[in-house]
Every structure is written in structure tokens, then in C-alpha cells.
Enzyme design. Structure first.
Site, PDB file in Angstrom:
ATOM      1  N   GLU A  44     -18.417  12.015  -3.024  1.00 48.78           N
ATOM      2  CA  GLU A  44     -17.213  11.349  -2.507  1.00 48.78           C
ATOM      3  C   GLU A  44     -16.857  10.126  -3.356  1.00 48.78           C
ATOM      4  OE1 GLU A  44     -18.690  11.189   1.487  1.00 48.78           O
ATOM      5  OE2 GLU A  44     -19.663   9.266   1.122  1.00 48.78           O
ATOM      6  N   CYS A  81      -0.725 -20.377  -3.229  1.00 44.77           N
ATOM      7  CA  CYS A  81      -1.212 -21.722  -2.938  1.00 44.77           C
ATOM      8  C   CYS A  81      -2.646 -21.657  -2.429  1.00 44.77           C
ATOM      9  CB  CYS A  81      -0.289 -22.418  -1.956  1.00 44.77           C
ATOM     10  SG  CYS A  81       1.277 -22.762  -2.739  1.00 44.77           S
TER      11      CYS A  81
HETATM   12  C1  PLP Z   1     -16.256   3.563  -0.312  1.00 49.87           C
HETATM   13  C2  PLP Z   1     -17.005   4.787  -0.089  1.00 49.87           C
HETATM   14  C3  PLP Z   1     -17.121   5.749  -1.107  1.00 49.87           C
HETATM   15  C4  PLP Z   1     -16.563   5.561  -2.505  1.00 49.87           C
HETATM   16  O1  PLP Z   1     -17.281   4.646  -3.273  1.00 49.87           O
HETATM   17  P1  PLP Z   1     -16.922   4.404  -4.816  1.00 49.87           P
HETATM   18  O2  PLP Z   1     -17.840   3.357  -5.271  1.00 49.87           O
HETATM   19  O3  PLP Z   1     -15.489   3.984  -4.896  1.00 49.87           O
HETATM   20  O4  PLP Z   1     -17.110   5.700  -5.528  1.00 49.87           O
HETATM   21  C5  PLP Z   1     -17.793   6.905  -0.801  1.00 49.87           C
HETATM   22  N1  PLP Z   1     -18.323   7.110   0.429  1.00 49.87           N
HETATM   23  C6  PLP Z   1     -18.237   6.226   1.418  1.00 49.87           C
HETATM   24  C7  PLP Z   1     -18.825   6.514   2.748  1.00 49.87           C
HETATM   25  C8  PLP Z   1     -17.578   5.027   1.199  1.00 49.87           C
HETATM   26  O5  PLP Z   1     -17.508   4.124   2.197  1.00 49.87           O
END
Ligand code: PLP
Length: 401
Positions: free
Chosen positions: A259, A328
Site C-alpha cells: 500500500e 504570519c
Molecule cells: C500512510 C499509510 C501508507 C502509505 O505510506 P507511504 O509512506 O506513503 O508509502 C500505507 N499504509 C497505511 C496503513 C498508512 O497509514
């Protein structure tokens, strides 16, 4: 993208503005896919929070991606972009159970990271398959704001709580169809990732009806010259063969999920700004741009480094600048930064502005959030208009005194 294309966009659409190069998103997507080409059931779920524009989500849907979401609103964005709910995984933390129920009614894959919620959900919906988020307690590197795998982290169910987890699963007769980890952003060391994966494999053996294992993300991309980046090809080789062996032991071909947010979109993004003024003080030269931490928060929030190009004078003599905003509040993008000589009205481009940049923007100082452009088919396509005054006041209830 070429400098001239970025300059044309700044001239045509104005600044400040975000630009995303779809060719780069695509090449990163296929780079990851190729690294794991021996795994036929690989799923790349784009982390929506990195950059949630619906046109970007549609582009990724066309490439074959799924989605990783962390709020019911991100789920809705994914559905609106046309994703099959089966290709959306919902990995929230600290939410109440109603939000989980809402997502599961939409046939979204639920991922639970809390034993109390697991017990409540499993008692109520024993037939709804659930993924569980394990915290393997491996530090993946990065700073404390973006590491989420350490022992005191709020994320995931501790690997040491597996006995309790199994008891809940047995008592409720709920179905666990996936197991997940996300050790946080910035994985420098492949061996750290592989160690965490071993912990996940050993936990996976405890569950008999898995369909997938989700290794999360945290792949590091370079932000400046000389930065280390995750060697995706090497990770692909090592983890693929280990995963294939695990599936043999387990007796079933599981799907492998990732992911990534940053990996897919960080380098595709540019943030274009214009220099309002040059200000010499007793100690430095400030270049003051028409933006601030309301549009690009990462340098102030995480101390992140974003390379800055002077598109108007790329070959000029380099001088030292403090690049600051017009808010600001102290909003320093860069200090003592060597940049080709800057004049008022020059266009400065921030690189790596694809992930966690627009998505963290806000209206502080009652400034508008900028427009967004997707560079697609060699053309600049407007995918979000700049806000206007109506956007600032549309939800205000103005009392008649
Ligand atoms: C933010 C997140 C990701 C992505 O992380 P990256 O560092 O942008 O690749 C994947 N899985 C979960 C559960 C996340 O919270």
C-alpha cells in the site's frame, strides 16, 4: 516533465499550483509490479491520503491499482472514482465502530488494529471477513512522527497479544481473511523489512483461512541528491521467493498486497510558486514566495527537505537563500539553500511535492488552497480549481446582530 512545460503551466494557470506527472506515477507503479513479477496475485493499493484527488485515483484505477484508505471519506472518494469496493481496504485507527460498520456495509475490506474493536465487531458480524493489523515492533527508520512500528506506537495489535487475539477469534467465530503490517514511512534497510515480514509470516500461520498478506508500505524515495532509497528490485527478489515458500508451507496461494503512497506519487509532484520579494537582512537573503505552510507543510512539520529549482533562471550563479512564505508565522521552506540567483517574479518549483503536500494543505490566514494539474497525454489538465472567497465562507453561519 521539462522545465518549459512547468513554466507554461505557471503562466497559463497561475501560481501557487500543484502539478503531477502521470508518466512518473505510471512508471513507479510498473517498477513495483516488475520487482514482484514472479507473484501473480500481487495487489498494489495506493494510499489515498498521500494525494486524494479523484482524477489521480481514476488514473490509478486504470493502471489496475486498489486503494488503501484510512477514513470513510477516503472510501467514498475511492467509490466515486469507480473502484470496485473489493479493491478498497480500510485501515483506520482510533475510530469508533460505526465508521467500520459503514465501510463493511459498502463491502469494503475492513482492517482492524485494536482488540477491543475486534471483539465488538466480531461479536456483531461473525460472518464478515476481517483483516488484522499486527504491530511487529520493528523500527523501520525515519523520525518518530513517521515510524509507527515501535513498542509505544498507537498503531496495530502488538505481536505479543496474539494469544488474546486468537481467543477473541475463537470465541466470536469471526473470519480472519488477511493479515497486515505497516511499519511506517522511510524504510532504509531491506533487512529490517524482511525481519518484520518474518514476524508477520509466523503470526499468519495461526490463521487458517487467510486470503492475503498485506506488507504495508514505507518505501523510501530520494528527496535530494545522494539520498538512499529503498532498493525495490532487491526487496522484490528476496521477499517474492520467501513469500512463495511461505505459501507452499501454508498450503494455499495467497495474494500479496502493498500500500504505497510516497513511492507512487512523491516524485511525480511539483509545487510551483512565484517570488513576491527579495529581502536582505543583516544576516541573510530571504526569497519570499506566494505560499506558506498552509500549502506545503512538510518542511515545517517534519523538517523535510524539498529540492527547490529556480525555473526562471536555472543556469544563474548560485547564491545562498532562505526561502520563506507569506504567512504570519515562521514558515521557512529552506535556509542557507544554494539556488541559482533569484529575482522578484521568478518561478520556484519544489520537487517531491506529490505525497502529503496538497493533502495537508489548509486555509490558515484565510488563503485559498491552490489548484492541481495532472500532466497526462503531454497535456496540462486542470483537476482541481483554486479555491475562491465563496469556499472560505460557504460553511460559515453568519449571525444577524
Ligand atoms: C500512510 C499509510 C501508507 C502509505 O505510506 P507511504 O509512506 O506513503 O508509502 C500505507 N499504509 C497505511 C496503513 C498508512 O497509514
Amino acid at each position: 516533465m521539462k522545465n518549459i512545460e512547468l513554466i507554461n503551466i505557471a503562466e497559463q494557470f497561475g501560481t501557487p499550483i500543484y502539478v503531477y506527472d502521470s508518466d512518473k506515477i505510471k512508471s513507479q507503479f510498473f517498477r513495483l509490479k516488475n520487482a514482484f513479477k514472479s507473484i501473480h496475485n500481487l495487489r498494489i493499493n495506493y494510499a489515498v491520503k498521500a494525494s486524494p484527488n479523484i482524477s489521480i485515483l481514476k488514473f490509478l484505477n486504470n493502471l489496475g491499482a486498489g486503494l488503501d484508505t484510512v477514513s470513510i471519506q477516503e472510501v467514498e472518494l475511492g467509490l466515486k472514482a469507480g473502484f470496485n469496493p473489493k479493491k478498497i481496504i480500510f485501515t483506520p485507527n482510533g475510530i469508533n465502530i460505526e465508521e467500520l460498520e459503514e465501510a463493511s456495509k459498502k463491502n469494503i475490506q475492513i482492517n482492524i488494529d485494536n482488540l477491543s474493536v475486534l471483539e465488538q465487531f466480531g461479536s456483531k458480524y461473525p460472518d464478515c471477513p476481517v483483516c488484522i493489523r499486527i504491530n511487529p515492533h520493528i523500527m523501520a527508520g525515519g523520525n518518530n512522527n513517521i515510524s509507527v512500528g515501535h513498542i509505544d506506537s498507537k498503531f496495530g495489535i502488538s505481536i505479543h497479544q496474539i494469544p488474546h487475539l486468537l481467543r477473541i477469534v475463537n470465541n466470536t467465530k469471526m473470519k480472519i481473511n488477511g493479515i497486515h503490517m505497516h511499519t511506517g514511512s522511510d524504510i532504509l534497510d531491506i533487512d529490517v523489512f524482511l525481519n518484520a515480514s518474518e514476524i508477520l509470516f509466523s503470526a499468519a500461520k495461526e490463521f487458517k483461512n487467510l486470503e492475503f498478506i498485506d506488507f504495508g508500505s514505507g518505501f523510501k524515495v530520494p528527496y535530494k541528491k545522494g539520498d538512499l532509497e529503498t532498493n525495490i528490485e532487491e526487496l522484490g527478489k528476496k521477499l517474492s521467493s520467501r513469500f512463495t515458500d511461505f505459501c507452499k508451507d501454508y498450503g494455499k496461494k495467497l495474494d500479496l498486497y502493498f500500500e504505497p503512497g510516497k513511492f507512487l506519487i512523491s516524485e511525480a509532484g511539483f509545487f510551483l510558486t512565484r517570488v513576491n520579494s527579495i529581502k536582505q537582512t543583516t544576516s541573510t537573503v530571504f526569497a519570499q514566495i506566494n505560499s506558506g505552510f498552509n500549502h506545503l507543510l512538510r518542511p515545517m512539520f517534519y523538517g523535510s527537505y524539498h529540492e527547490i529549482l529556480n525555473l526562471s533562471n536555472p543556469k544563474g550563479n548560485e547564491r545562498f537563500y532562505s526561502v520563506v512564505g507569506y504567512i504570519c508565522e515562521t514558515d521557512t521552506f529552506a535556509s542557507n539553500r544554494k539556488i541559482p540567483e533569484i529575482k522578484e517574479n521568478d518561478i520556484l518549483a519544489f520537487k517531491n511535492a506529490g505525497a502529503y503536500c496538497y493533502s495537508m494543505s489548509n486555509n490558515y490566514n484565510s488563503r485559498y488552497r491552490p489548484a492541481e494539474i495532472l500532466w497526462y497525454n503531454n497535456k496540462a489538465n486542470l483537476i482541481r480549481k483554486q479555491e475562491d472567497f465563496n469556499d472560505l465562507i460557504s460553511n460559515q453561519v453568519i449571525l444577524n446582530f
